[in-house]
Design an enzyme around this catalytic site. Structure first.
Site, short mmCIF file in Angstrom:
data_model
loop_
_atom_site.label_atom_id
_atom_site.label_comp_id
_atom_site.label_asym_id
_atom_site.label_seq_id
_atom_site.Cartn_x
_atom_site.Cartn_y
_atom_site.Cartn_z
N HIS A 1 -3.73 -5.19 0.50
CA HIS A 1 -3.24 -5.65 1.80
C HIS A 1 -3.31 -7.18 1.86
CE1 HIS A 1 -2.81 -1.83 4.03
NE2 HIS A 1 -3.73 -1.41 3.17
N GLU B 1 -2.29 -9.03 4.23
CA GLU B 1 -2.34 -9.50 5.61
C GLU B 1 -3.76 -9.66 6.14
OE1 GLU B 1 -1.79 -4.95 5.90
OE2 GLU B 1 -1.30 -6.60 4.54
N CYS C 1 0.83 -1.21 0.00
CA CYS C 1 0.00 0.00 0.00
C CYS C 1 0.87 1.26 0.00
CB CYS C 1 -0.98 -0.03 1.18
SG CYS C 1 -2.33 1.16 1.02
#
Length: 509
Positions: free
Chosen positions: A167, A169, A79
Site C-alpha cells: 500500500h 498510500e 493490493c
C-alpha cells in the site's frame, strides 16, 4: 476540463487515503465504486484499482469491467487490484503460506522502471493481504520484491499497466508518495493544477452559472464546513445568499453570540434564531442516543423551514457536505448503515421544495481549510475542532435538561480555554467534555457531596476515521480537573478517556 485520476473502490479501508495522497500532489481525483464508475473521457488521465477486504479467490469477488481502461491508459493496481490484474491476465493467486501484514522491506527494486524511480532498495513498505501472486501475468516483468513476496510489484510489458501488492498510500510505506507521484505525474502526465486557488476560481464560476440570479438559503453552524460553503456562495452570488444560524440550546457556552458576531464581520447576511426552549421541550425525558439525534435533526429542520418560508423567492438550499460524506453514501457495499442521522447527505424532507447546492462536495476536510484560508477566513473559524451536529445533546449521556446543558457548557468552556492557554488546542483534532449519567461521593470542605462525574476526551487524527487519544502532561490534567471541580457547581469528579478509534468512537453517543 479538469484532468483527473479515477480511483475504483473495492471497499478497502485505505481507499480514501489513496485519494488524499493524490490530492496532495495537486492532482484532482475521484473515488467511484468498481461496479458504478463514470464513462471514461479525455479528462481521465489514469486509473487506480484499490485494495479490498475481499479475496480474488472468493466465488463472487468484485470484478470490474476494464475493457476500456487496461492497455488504453495508465493503470495501477494496489493490493487486491494487483491480484485481480494477475488473475485475469494469465497469472495465479493463492492463499499466502505465511502472514503478509504490516511492515516489510524491499530487497529488489528495478530503479529503471518508471513506477519505481527514486525508490530505495531496502525501502519499507506496508503489506495487508492474505493472498499472494504466485505467478505473474503473461508478458509481465517484476519491478520489486521483498524477502517473502517475490511478485511485490510488476508491470505488463508494452502497456502502462502496473501492479503492487503493498500500500503506497499509508505513512508506513516510506517511499509511497514517490511511487504515487511517479504514476500520477510521470506515467499519467498530470499537471499540478488542483490548488485551493484554482478550486475557488472554478467553483465560484460554476456557482454563478448554476444559480444565476436565484436566492440561496444556508444553515450556518459556526463550524468550518458551513462557513467555507457560505463564503464561496457569498463570493458567487453576494446578497442573494441568506444564512440562518439556529441556537438549539446545545451549543458551547457563549457560542451563539460570538459566532454571529464573527459572521457579520465577514459581510454575510445572517439571521440568528434562538430556539433553545423548543429543542429542550421536544427532548424532555428522552435518553436513547439515536432518538435524541433524530429529535434534534427534526426540530432543526422545522425551525429552519419556518425561517426559510419567510424569505421570498428562495430556490436553493446550500449545504456544507464534504467529499467523505458523498463517498460513504455511495459505498461499494451500498449506503453505509453507520451514517449518523445528523449527516446532511440523503436529501431534504418532501415539504422543503428546494434544489440543493453543495460547493464543498469534492473536498476533504483539510482541503476545506485550505480553501477557507484562500477565501480569507480567520483561524478562529478554520482552526475550530469538529463539533457534532447534535451538539452537546450527544455529550450529555441520558436525558437532556437545561440544567445539565449549563453544567456541561461550563465544564467545556474551562476545558477548551485551558487547551488554548497551554498552547495545546492546535495539536488536537477534536476535544470535548461528556456529562456522565452517574453521580459519585465526594468531600468538599467538611461536607459530603454526591454530584456528577464528567469525562474529558481529546484525540489526534488526520480525518477522524481513525484516532488516538492525546497524551496530556499530567500537570495539565491535574490543573484542568481542579478548575472544573472548584468552579462548576454540580461536578465533583473528572476522568480522562484514553480509548482509541477503533475500537471506541470519538464521541460517546
Amino acid at each position: 476540463m479538469q484532468e483527473m485520476i479515477l480511483i475504483l473502490d473495492f471497499g478497502s479501508q485505505y481507499t480514501q487515503l489513496i485519494a488524499r495522497r493524490v490530492r496532495e500532489l495537486n492532482v484532482y481525483c475521484e473515488i467511484h465504486p468498481y461496479n458504478d464508475f463514470p464513462e471514461i473521457n479525455d479528462a481521465v488521465k489514469g486509473v487506480i484499482l484499490s485494495g479490498s477486504p475481499f479475496s480474488v479467490r472468493d466465488e463472487n469477488h468484485p470484478s470490474p469491467a476494464l475493457g476500456k481502461i487496461k492497455g488504453k491508459m495508465p493503470l495501477l493496481g494496489v493490493c487486491y487490484g494487483a491480484q485481480y490484474l494477475a488473475m485475469t491476465n494469465g497469472g495465479n493467486v493463492e492463499a499466502s503460506t505465511k502472514r503478509e501484514y504490516g511492515r516489510a522491506n524491499l530487497n529488489f527494486v528495478d530503479q529503471s522502471d518508471l513506477l519505481m524511480k527514486g525508490v530505495a532498495e531496502d525501502s519499507q513498505v506496508w503489506m495487508s493481504h492474505a493472498d499472494t501472486i504466485q505467478k505473474r501475468p503473461d508478458n509481465s516483468t517484476i519491478i520489486c520484491s521483498t524477502g517473502d513476496v517475490e511478485n511485490a510489484g510488476y508491470r505488463i510489458d508494452n502497456e502502462d499497466t502496473y501492479a503492487i501488492q503493498f500500500h503506497p498510500e499509508v505513512y508506513h510505506t516510506t517511499d509511497g508518495k514517490t511511487v504515487l507521484a511517479n504514476f500520477v505525474n510521470g506515467i499519467c502526465g498530470c499537471e499540478h493544477s488542483w490548488t485551493p486557488e484554482s478550486y475557488v476560481d472554478s467553483t465560484v464560476a460554476s456557482l454563478k452559472k448554476q444559480i444565476g440570479d436565484d436566492k440561496v438559503v444556508l444553515g450556518l453552524s459556526g463550524g468550518v464546513d458551513s462557513s467555507v460553503a457560505a463564503m464561496l456562495l457569498h463570493r458567487a452570488i453576494g446578497e442573494n445568499l441568506y444564512c440562518i444560524f439556529v441556537d438549539n440550546g446545545l451549543l458551547r457556552k457563549n457560542e451563539f453570540e460570538s459566532v454571529l458576531h464573527q459572521y457579520k464581520d465577514l459581510g454575510l447576511n445572517v439571521k440568528g434564531v434562538d430556539s433553545a426552549q423548543r429543542f429542550y421541550d421536544d427532548l424532555k425525558g428522552e435518553s436513547d442516543p439515536e432518538t435524541k439525534r433524530k429529535i434534534i435533526g427534526r426540530v432543526f429542520i422545522e425551525v429552519f423551514d419556518d425561517e426559510a418560508q419567510q424569505l421570498e423567492g428562495v430556490k436553493w438550499l446550500g449545504q456544507g457536505t464534504i467529499y467523505p460524506d458523498i463517498i460513504e453514501s455511495k459505498s461499494v457495499k451500498g449506503p453505509s448503515a453507520t451514517i449518523k442521522s445528523h449527516h446532511n447527505v440523503g436529501g431534504l424532507p418532501d415539504f422543503m421544495k428546494l434544489q440543493v447546492v453543495e460547493p464543498l462536495s469534492s473536498l476533504f476536510k483539510d482541503e476545506v481549510r485550505e480553501v477557507g484560508t484562500t477565501l480569507g477566513l480567520s483561524q478562529n473559524i478554520l482552526g475550530r475542532h469538529p463539533f457534532p451536529g447534535p451538539g452537546l445533546g450527544i455529550r450529555i449521556l441520558g436525558d437532556i435538561t437545561e440544567e445539565k446543558v449549563k453544567i456541561l457548557q461550563d465544564v467545556d468552556y474551562i476545558y477548551t480555554e485551558s487547551l488554548k492557554e497551554e498552547g495545546l488546542y492546535d495539536q488536537i483534532w477534536q476535544a470535548g467534555s461528556i456529562l456522565l449519567p452517574v453521580q459519585s461521593v465526594g468531600v468538599m470542605g467538611d461536607e459530603r457531596t454526591y454530584e456528577n462525574a464528567v469525562a474529558l476526551r481529546a484525540v489526534t487524527s488526520t480525518d477522524g476515521m481513525t484516532a488516538d487519544w492525546f497524551h496530556f502532561p499530567h500537570e495539565f490534567l491535574a490543573k484542568v480537573s481542579n478548575r472544573i471541580i472548584n468552579e462548576v457547581r454540580g461536578v465533583n469528579r473528572v476522568v480522562y478517556d484514553i480509548s482509541s478509534k477503533p475500537p471506541a468512537t470519538i464521541e460517546w453517543e
